[in-house]
Write an enzyme that holds these catalytic residues in place. Structure first.
Site, PDB file in Angstrom:
ATOM      1  N   ASN A  13      68.687  87.468  86.292  1.00  0.00           N
ATOM      2  CA  ASN A  13      67.519  86.698  85.864  1.00  0.00           C
ATOM      3  C   ASN A  13      67.895  85.227  85.984  1.00  0.00           C
ATOM      4  O   ASN A  13      68.647  84.715  85.164  1.00  0.00           O
ATOM      5  CB  ASN A  13      67.151  87.064  84.422  1.00  0.00           C
ATOM      6  CG  ASN A  13      66.013  86.199  83.892  1.00  0.00           C
ATOM      7  OD1 ASN A  13      65.381  85.466  84.651  1.00  0.00           O
ATOM      8  ND2 ASN A  13      65.757  86.286  82.595  1.00  0.00           N
ATOM      9  N   LYS A  15      65.994  82.695  85.591  1.00  0.00           N
ATOM     10  CA  LYS A  15      65.255  81.817  84.665  1.00  0.00           C
ATOM     11  C   LYS A  15      64.759  80.589  85.453  1.00  0.00           C
ATOM     12  O   LYS A  15      64.350  80.734  86.599  1.00  0.00           O
ATOM     13  CB  LYS A  15      66.129  81.463  83.467  1.00  0.00           C
ATOM     14  CG  LYS A  15      66.723  82.722  82.807  1.00  0.00           C
ATOM     15  CD  LYS A  15      67.419  82.472  81.519  1.00  0.00           C
ATOM     16  CE  LYS A  15      67.943  83.807  80.977  1.00  0.00           C
ATOM     17  NZ  LYS A  15      68.557  83.671  79.656  1.00  0.00           N
ATOM     18  N   HIS A  99      60.274  88.768  78.069  1.00  0.00           N
ATOM     19  CA  HIS A  99      61.599  88.176  77.800  1.00  0.00           C
ATOM     20  C   HIS A  99      61.511  87.368  76.501  1.00  0.00           C
ATOM     21  O   HIS A  99      60.497  86.730  76.224  1.00  0.00           O
ATOM     22  CB  HIS A  99      62.016  87.288  78.974  1.00  0.00           C
ATOM     23  CG  HIS A  99      63.454  86.891  78.887  1.00  0.00           C
ATOM     24  ND1 HIS A  99      63.900  85.899  78.035  1.00  0.00           N
ATOM     25  CD2 HIS A  99      64.556  87.372  79.510  1.00  0.00           C
ATOM     26  CE1 HIS A  99      65.217  85.791  78.150  1.00  0.00           C
ATOM     27  NE2 HIS A  99      65.638  86.684  79.033  1.00  0.00           N
ATOM     28  N   GLU A 101      62.620  84.596  75.714  1.00  0.00           N
ATOM     29  CA  GLU A 101      62.295  83.179  75.901  1.00  0.00           C
ATOM     30  C   GLU A 101      60.791  82.988  76.059  1.00  0.00           C
ATOM     31  O   GLU A 101      60.229  81.999  75.599  1.00  0.00           O
ATOM     32  CB  GLU A 101      63.062  82.625  77.119  1.00  0.00           C
ATOM     33  CG  GLU A 101      64.537  82.449  76.790  1.00  0.00           C
ATOM     34  CD  GLU A 101      65.478  82.607  77.971  1.00  0.00           C
ATOM     35  OE1 GLU A 101      65.028  82.551  79.130  1.00  0.00           O
ATOM     36  OE2 GLU A 101      66.686  82.804  77.719  1.00  0.00           O
ATOM     37  N   GLU A 171      67.873  93.245  74.952  1.00  0.00           N
ATOM     38  CA  GLU A 171      68.492  91.918  74.947  1.00  0.00           C
ATOM     39  C   GLU A 171      68.486  91.349  73.531  1.00  0.00           C
ATOM     40  O   GLU A 171      67.475  90.751  73.104  1.00  0.00           O
ATOM     41  CB  GLU A 171      67.720  90.966  75.875  1.00  0.00           C
ATOM     42  CG  GLU A 171      67.733  91.382  77.328  1.00  0.00           C
ATOM     43  CD  GLU A 171      67.667  90.181  78.265  1.00  0.00           C
ATOM     44  OE1 GLU A 171      68.476  90.136  79.183  1.00  0.00           O
ATOM     45  OE2 GLU A 171      66.819  89.291  78.056  1.00  0.00           O
ATOM     46  N   GLY A 177      72.764  83.762  76.305  1.00  0.00           N
ATOM     47  CA  GLY A 177      73.230  82.402  76.593  1.00  0.00           C
ATOM     48  C   GLY A 177      74.204  81.853  75.569  1.00  0.00           C
ATOM     49  O   GLY A 177      74.491  80.662  75.543  1.00  0.00           O
ATOM     50  N   SER A 217      74.761  87.678  77.683  1.00  0.00           N
ATOM     51  CA  SER A 217      76.145  87.272  77.974  1.00  0.00           C
ATOM     52  C   SER A 217      76.958  88.367  78.663  1.00  0.00           C
ATOM     53  O   SER A 217      78.154  88.495  78.421  1.00  0.00           O
ATOM     54  CB  SER A 217      76.851  86.798  76.689  1.00  0.00           C
ATOM     55  OG  SER A 217      76.167  85.681  76.153  1.00  0.00           O
TER      56      SER A 217
HETATM   57  P1  13P Z   1      72.741  85.381  79.690  1.00  0.00           P
HETATM   58  O1  13P Z   1      73.386  86.437  80.552  1.00  0.00           O
HETATM   59  O2  13P Z   1      72.861  83.989  80.237  1.00  0.00           O
HETATM   60  O3  13P Z   1      73.162  85.507  78.255  1.00  0.00           O
HETATM   61  O4  13P Z   1      71.161  85.687  79.714  1.00  0.00           O
HETATM   62  C1  13P Z   1      70.709  86.962  79.436  1.00  0.00           C
HETATM   63  C2  13P Z   1      69.262  87.037  79.701  1.00  0.00           C
HETATM   64  O5  13P Z   1      68.460  86.471  79.000  1.00  0.00           O
HETATM   65  C3  13P Z   1      68.833  87.821  80.861  1.00  0.00           C
HETATM   66  O6  13P Z   1      67.465  88.006  80.866  1.00  0.00           O
END
Ligand code: 13P
Length: 257
Positions: A13, A15, A99, A101, A171, A177, A217
């Site tokens: 992903n 982003k 997601h 976010e 997640e 992150g 992560s």
């Molecule tokens: P990270 O792997 O950067 O923690 O992000 C995970 C994520 O949100 C994947 O959709």
């Protein structure tokens, strides 16, 4: 993973990362590394503006291209939005729905998640549905109830025939992150719960065929242990998917015999 019953899917992903030239550079470096994985499907979720170029760049490879969100209506007065049908039409295969976010910054709710899941399936896309708890919710001890609620909402009105095309991604928000990963046991517990809910709704045969990823992560160091869990069927990877060699290491962990 359980390769007998379901697909292993490693998805990056991106982003809001990578310009078009950075996308090209990634493709050039990554395609020769990838070759033909035996067991695992590889997906890259890229910003909308780079979907079409990415589809062209990865045409001759085993990478499927995915969008990071879509609208739930097929068309209409929704300035700035993109429908599932439009994505399907240009060759997109998957779309991330819900997601954290987007839930946090763009008012995505369990209701809109459900509408988007149904719109994606109707258009012939495979939704990657994200569910997960915040740190506060985990500490309150309501993780499993919350996950059950999110999964049930996402699947309301989805037939058993169509649920086969849904991918779930567990997640935990506190692991995204942050460099703090769920332990393999924590990831397994929640992925197992997600499967148990699908089993209650659709029966054992359907449930054992659904791919459930872990995200938060994930990196080359922890991927193998996470993917060794029986109900963790892949990963949704943020940061580590931006670097071809790191992403490749995770794919190798998923693709071992
Ligand atoms: P990270 O792997 O950067 O923690 O992000 C995970 C994520 O949100 C994947 O959709």
């Amino acid at each position: 993973m359980n390769r007998r019953y379901r697909k292993t899917i490693i998805a990056g992903n991106w982003k809001m990362n990578k310009t078009l030239s950075e996308t090209k550079a990634f493709a050039e470096a990554f395609k020769p590394m990838l070759g033909r994985p035996r067991w695992c499907d590889v997906v890259l979720c890229v910003p909308a503006v780079n979907l079409q170029p990415a589809i062209r760049l990865f045409k001759d490879s085993r990478v499927s291209i995915a969008a990071e969100t879509c609208h739930y209506e097929p068309s209409g007065a929704y300035t700035g939005e993109i429908s599932a049908e439009m994505l399907k039409d240009i060759g997109v295969k998957y779309v991330i729905v819900g997601h954290s976010e987007r839930r946090q910054y763009y008012n995505e709710t369990d209701l809109t998640v459900n509408k988007k899941v149904r719109a994606a399936l109707e258009a012939g896309l495979k939704p990657i549905v994200c569910v997960g708890e915040s740190l506060e919710q985990r500490e309150l001890g309501v993780t499993m109830e919350l996950i059950a609620y999110q999964v049930k909402c996402a699947l309301a009105g989805v037939s058993a025939e169509r649920v086969r095309h849904v991918v779930f991604a567990y997640e935990p928000i506190w692991a995204i992150g942050t460099g703090r990963t769920a332990t393999a046991q924590e990831a397994q517990e929640v992925c197992e719960t997600i499967r148990a809910i699908i089993r209650k709704l659709y029966g054992a045969r359907v449930a054992r065929g659904v791919t459930i990823q872990y995200g938060g992560s994930m990196n080359p160091q922890n991927a193998f242990e996470l993917l060794a869990q029986p109900d963790v069927d892949g990963g949704l990877i943020g940061g580590a998917s931006l670097k071809p060699d790191q992403f490749m290491e995770i794919i190798k962990a998923a693709d071992q015999d």
